[in-house]
Design a protein around this motif. Sequence first.
Motif, PDB file in Angstrom:
ATOM      1  N   GLU A 192      -4.928   0.488  -6.165  1.00  0.00           N
ATOM      2  CA  GLU A 192      -6.344   0.758  -6.402  1.00  0.00           C
ATOM      3  C   GLU A 192      -7.038  -0.497  -6.898  1.00  0.00           C
ATOM      4  OE1 GLU A 192      -9.220   3.971  -8.755  1.00  0.00           O
ATOM      5  OE2 GLU A 192      -7.045   4.232  -8.729  1.00  0.00           O
ATOM      6  N   ARG A 193      -8.146  -0.794  -6.295  1.00  0.00           N
ATOM      7  CA  ARG A 193      -8.928  -1.968  -6.673  1.00  0.00           C
ATOM      8  C   ARG A 193      -9.305  -1.875  -8.148  1.00  0.00           C
ATOM      9  NH1 ARG A 193     -13.556  -2.275  -2.764  1.00  0.00           N
ATOM     10  NH2 ARG A 193     -14.371  -0.524  -3.974  1.00  0.00           N
ATOM     11  N   GLY A 194      -9.177  -3.005  -8.855  1.00  0.00           N
ATOM     12  CA  GLY A 194      -9.541  -3.050 -10.264  1.00  0.00           C
ATOM     13  C   GLY A 194      -8.442  -2.647 -11.216  1.00  0.00           C
ATOM     14  N   THR A 195      -7.242  -2.331 -10.684  1.00  0.00           N
ATOM     15  CA  THR A 195      -6.093  -1.991 -11.531  1.00  0.00           C
ATOM     16  C   THR A 195      -5.016  -3.050 -11.339  1.00  0.00           C
ATOM     17  OG1 THR A 195      -4.849  -0.708  -9.888  1.00  0.00           O
ATOM     18  CG2 THR A 195      -6.619   0.440 -11.076  1.00  0.00           C
ATOM     19  N   ASN A 196      -3.968  -2.948 -12.166  1.00  0.00           N
ATOM     20  CA  ASN A 196      -2.837  -3.866 -12.007  1.00  0.00           C
ATOM     21  C   ASN A 196      -1.701  -3.227 -11.213  1.00  0.00           C
ATOM     22  OD1 ASN A 196      -1.925  -2.004 -13.837  1.00  0.00           O
ATOM     23  ND2 ASN A 196      -1.305  -3.483 -15.406  1.00  0.00           N
ATOM     24  N   TYR A 197      -1.989  -2.146 -10.494  1.00  0.00           N
ATOM     25  CA  TYR A 197      -0.963  -1.530  -9.654  1.00  0.00           C
ATOM     26  C   TYR A 197      -0.452  -2.533  -8.620  1.00  0.00           C
ATOM     27  CZ  TYR A 197      -2.324   3.179 -11.271  1.00  0.00           C
ATOM     28  OH  TYR A 197      -2.583   4.288 -12.007  1.00  0.00           O
ATOM     29  N   ALA A 208      -7.596  -8.295   0.556  1.00  0.00           N
ATOM     30  CA  ALA A 208      -8.773  -8.247   1.426  1.00  0.00           C
ATOM     31  C   ALA A 208      -9.082  -6.820   1.857  1.00  0.00           C
ATOM     32  CB  ALA A 208      -8.546  -9.137   2.645  1.00  0.00           C
ATOM     33  N   LEU A 209      -8.053  -6.035   2.144  1.00  0.00           N
ATOM     34  CA  LEU A 209      -8.263  -4.645   2.533  1.00  0.00           C
ATOM     35  C   LEU A 209      -8.853  -3.827   1.384  1.00  0.00           C
ATOM     36  CD1 LEU A 209      -4.945  -4.110   4.513  1.00  0.00           C
ATOM     37  CD2 LEU A 209      -7.250  -3.998   5.483  1.00  0.00           C
ATOM     38  N   LEU A 210      -8.357  -4.044   0.166  1.00  0.00           N
ATOM     39  CA  LEU A 210      -8.854  -3.299  -0.987  1.00  0.00           C
ATOM     40  C   LEU A 210     -10.295  -3.672  -1.325  1.00  0.00           C
ATOM     41  CD1 LEU A 210      -5.753  -3.399  -3.384  1.00  0.00           C
ATOM     42  CD2 LEU A 210      -6.580  -1.441  -2.069  1.00  0.00           C
ATOM     43  N   ASN A 211     -10.686  -4.902  -1.046  1.00  0.00           N
ATOM     44  CA  ASN A 211     -12.021  -5.391  -1.427  1.00  0.00           C
ATOM     45  C   ASN A 211     -13.028  -5.377  -0.288  1.00  0.00           C
ATOM     46  OD1 ASN A 211     -11.419  -6.081  -4.202  1.00  0.00           O
ATOM     47  ND2 ASN A 211     -10.186  -7.756  -3.402  1.00  0.00           N
ATOM     48  N   PHE A 262     -15.452   5.374  -2.463  1.00  0.00           N
ATOM     49  CA  PHE A 262     -14.143   5.854  -2.041  1.00  0.00           C
ATOM     50  C   PHE A 262     -13.267   4.731  -1.489  1.00  0.00           C
ATOM     51  CE2 PHE A 262     -16.543   9.807  -1.979  1.00  0.00           C
ATOM     52  CZ  PHE A 262     -15.669  10.653  -2.648  1.00  0.00           C
ATOM     53  N   ALA A 263     -13.810   3.530  -1.384  1.00  0.00           N
ATOM     54  CA  ALA A 263     -13.021   2.406  -0.879  1.00  0.00           C
ATOM     55  C   ALA A 263     -12.140   1.841  -1.988  1.00  0.00           C
ATOM     56  CB  ALA A 263     -13.935   1.322  -0.329  1.00  0.00           C
ATOM     57  N   GLY A 264     -11.257   0.925  -1.615  1.00  0.00           N
ATOM     58  CA  GLY A 264     -10.422   0.263  -2.606  1.00  0.00           C
ATOM     59  C   GLY A 264      -9.247   1.075  -3.089  1.00  0.00           C
ATOM     60  N   ARG A 265      -8.893   2.140  -2.357  1.00  0.00           N
ATOM     61  CA  ARG A 265      -7.734   2.958  -2.711  1.00  0.00           C
ATOM     62  C   ARG A 265      -6.775   2.957  -1.531  1.00  0.00           C
ATOM     63  NH1 ARG A 265     -10.609   8.303  -5.447  1.00  0.00           N
ATOM     64  NH2 ARG A 265     -11.804   7.159  -7.017  1.00  0.00           N
ATOM     65  N   ALA A 266      -5.519   2.639  -1.809  1.00  0.00           N
ATOM     66  CA  ALA A 266      -4.524   2.533  -0.741  1.00  0.00           C
ATOM     67  C   ALA A 266      -3.206   3.148  -1.181  1.00  0.00           C
ATOM     68  CB  ALA A 266      -4.303   1.067  -0.353  1.00  0.00           C
ATOM     69  N   ILE A 267      -2.407   3.520  -0.199  1.00  0.00           N
ATOM     70  CA  ILE A 267      -1.006   3.855  -0.463  1.00  0.00           C
ATOM     71  C   ILE A 267      -0.140   3.014   0.462  1.00  0.00           C
ATOM     72  CG2 ILE A 267      -1.409   6.218  -1.248  1.00  0.00           C
ATOM     73  CD1 ILE A 267      -0.263   7.106   1.530  1.00  0.00           C
ATOM     74  N   GLU A 268       1.003   2.601  -0.060  1.00  0.00           N
ATOM     75  CA  GLU A 268       2.034   2.017   0.789  1.00  0.00           C
ATOM     76  C   GLU A 268       3.152   3.027   0.948  1.00  0.00           C
ATOM     77  OE1 GLU A 268       5.330  -1.584   1.191  1.00  0.00           O
ATOM     78  OE2 GLU A 268       4.066  -1.488  -0.600  1.00  0.00           O
ATOM     79  N   VAL A 269       3.470   3.353   2.176  1.00  0.00           N
ATOM     80  CA  VAL A 269       4.625   4.200   2.473  1.00  0.00           C
ATOM     81  C   VAL A 269       5.825   3.274   2.638  1.00  0.00           C
ATOM     82  CG1 VAL A 269       5.607   5.868   4.081  1.00  0.00           C
ATOM     83  CG2 VAL A 269       3.153   5.904   3.584  1.00  0.00           C
ATOM     84  N   THR A 270       6.812   3.443   1.783  1.00  0.00           N
ATOM     85  CA  THR A 270       7.927   2.498   1.728  1.00  0.00           C
ATOM     86  C   THR A 270       9.236   3.243   1.477  1.00  0.00           C
ATOM     87  OG1 THR A 270       8.790   0.563   0.550  1.00  0.00           O
ATOM     88  CG2 THR A 270       7.455   2.072  -0.721  1.00  0.00           C
ATOM     89  N   ARG A 271      10.351   2.547   1.717  1.00  0.00           N
ATOM     90  CA  ARG A 271      11.697   3.122   1.540  1.00  0.00           C
ATOM     91  C   ARG A 271      11.831   4.449   2.289  1.00  0.00           C
ATOM     92  NH1 ARG A 271      12.764  -1.633   0.433  1.00  0.00           N
ATOM     93  NH2 ARG A 271      13.252  -2.312  -1.701  1.00  0.00           N
ATOM     94  N   LEU A 272      11.326   4.469   3.514  1.00  0.00           N
ATOM     95  CA  LEU A 272      11.455   5.661   4.354  1.00  0.00           C
ATOM     96  C   LEU A 272      12.812   5.605   5.043  1.00  0.00           C
ATOM     97  CD1 LEU A 272       8.676   7.169   6.580  1.00  0.00           C
ATOM     98  CD2 LEU A 272      11.014   7.012   7.418  1.00  0.00           C
ATOM     99  N   HIS A 296      -5.573  11.649  -3.623  1.00  0.00           N
ATOM    100  CA  HIS A 296      -6.149  10.473  -4.277  1.00  0.00           C
ATOM    101  C   HIS A 296      -7.289   9.850  -3.473  1.00  0.00           C
ATOM    102  CE1 HIS A 296      -3.271  10.328  -7.572  1.00  0.00           C
ATOM    103  NE2 HIS A 296      -2.383  10.738  -6.703  1.00  0.00           N
ATOM    104  N   HIS A 297      -7.804  10.612  -2.523  1.00  0.00           N
ATOM    105  CA  HIS A 297      -8.919  10.119  -1.700  1.00  0.00           C
ATOM    106  C   HIS A 297      -8.624   8.731  -1.136  1.00  0.00           C
ATOM    107  CE1 HIS A 297     -11.268  13.549  -2.867  1.00  0.00           C
ATOM    108  NE2 HIS A 297     -11.176  13.253  -4.140  1.00  0.00           N
ATOM    109  N   THR A 298      -7.387   8.546  -0.694  1.00  0.00           N
ATOM    110  CA  THR A 298      -6.964   7.247  -0.181  1.00  0.00           C
ATOM    111  C   THR A 298      -7.729   6.883   1.087  1.00  0.00           C
ATOM    112  OG1 THR A 298      -4.761   7.507  -1.117  1.00  0.00           O
ATOM    113  CG2 THR A 298      -4.994   5.936   0.697  1.00  0.00           C
TER     114      THR A 298
END
Length: 265
Positions: free
Chosen positions: A116-121, A135-138, A145-155, A182-184
């Motif tokens: 999430e943009r603006g966090t240290n995640y 760049a994607l987050l900003n 509703f922008a600036g929120r992402a999920i990474e799908v990992t360790r699938l 999370h309105h990603t």
Amino acid sequence: MLQHDNETIRPESMTLATAAGVSQSALTQPTPPRERHIVTGTSARGTTYAARLAVSAKVREDAYRLRYRSYLAGGFIRENPAGLFHDHYDDMANADTVVLYSDEVPIASVRVCLLERGTNYTSPAMDTFPEEVGALLNARPNDAFAGRAIEVTRLVRSPEAENNQGLIFLLYRLAGYIALCHHTQIFLACVRSNHAPFYKRLGYSAASEPKPYPGLSCKMLLMASDRRRYDQIRLKVPMMDPMGDTTHNLEGFYKGEPVWLTLTR
């Protein structure tokens, strides 16, 4: 799938789940007794699986052991005496893991990292491709509703079920549920180049060149999608739609209770 202290439901997640159209009625019903087996191939259609959020030590260990077996079989990690594969991202507040079970046997798993943009995640994608992910987050600074992402990992799937393609769609169905909560707006996946065509069919496009990826011996390519494309794909592919008729309400999911999922057409 956001882990936090792994013992409590996050109230904000339940509020967002309601906003996403998920009812608050009771969810899980036990499946009828049946012969214990692992469905390994195309016959998986119509099979019912139990999904658990890894809020307990037992389910977390099941996930780490599955990862180890899967990546070791693929030659992407080295052997270790514990037979487990986990990293520091698993302990972060913005990461959660789900395990799918076939007759109580752990068969597949996925981890989701919230950004999430603006966090240290952070996440493996953020640490590997900081400029591209940043760049994607900003990209849309004035959109609430922008600036929120999920990474799908360790699938991963167990070696015995490596040909069960339906498990991938079920894992993406659960990851998508969290994304909707999370309105990603941004969906990220780091994949091997030979898997890129599959992800393109899921609405992803390449966002980087391949680079070394944390914990694995192979290079990974950053791929990204957005909410518009995700909504289009999930409606076309019911197997991965978190609002599909076999997902039902997932209220118990955040408590670590089993939820029952069935592949649909």
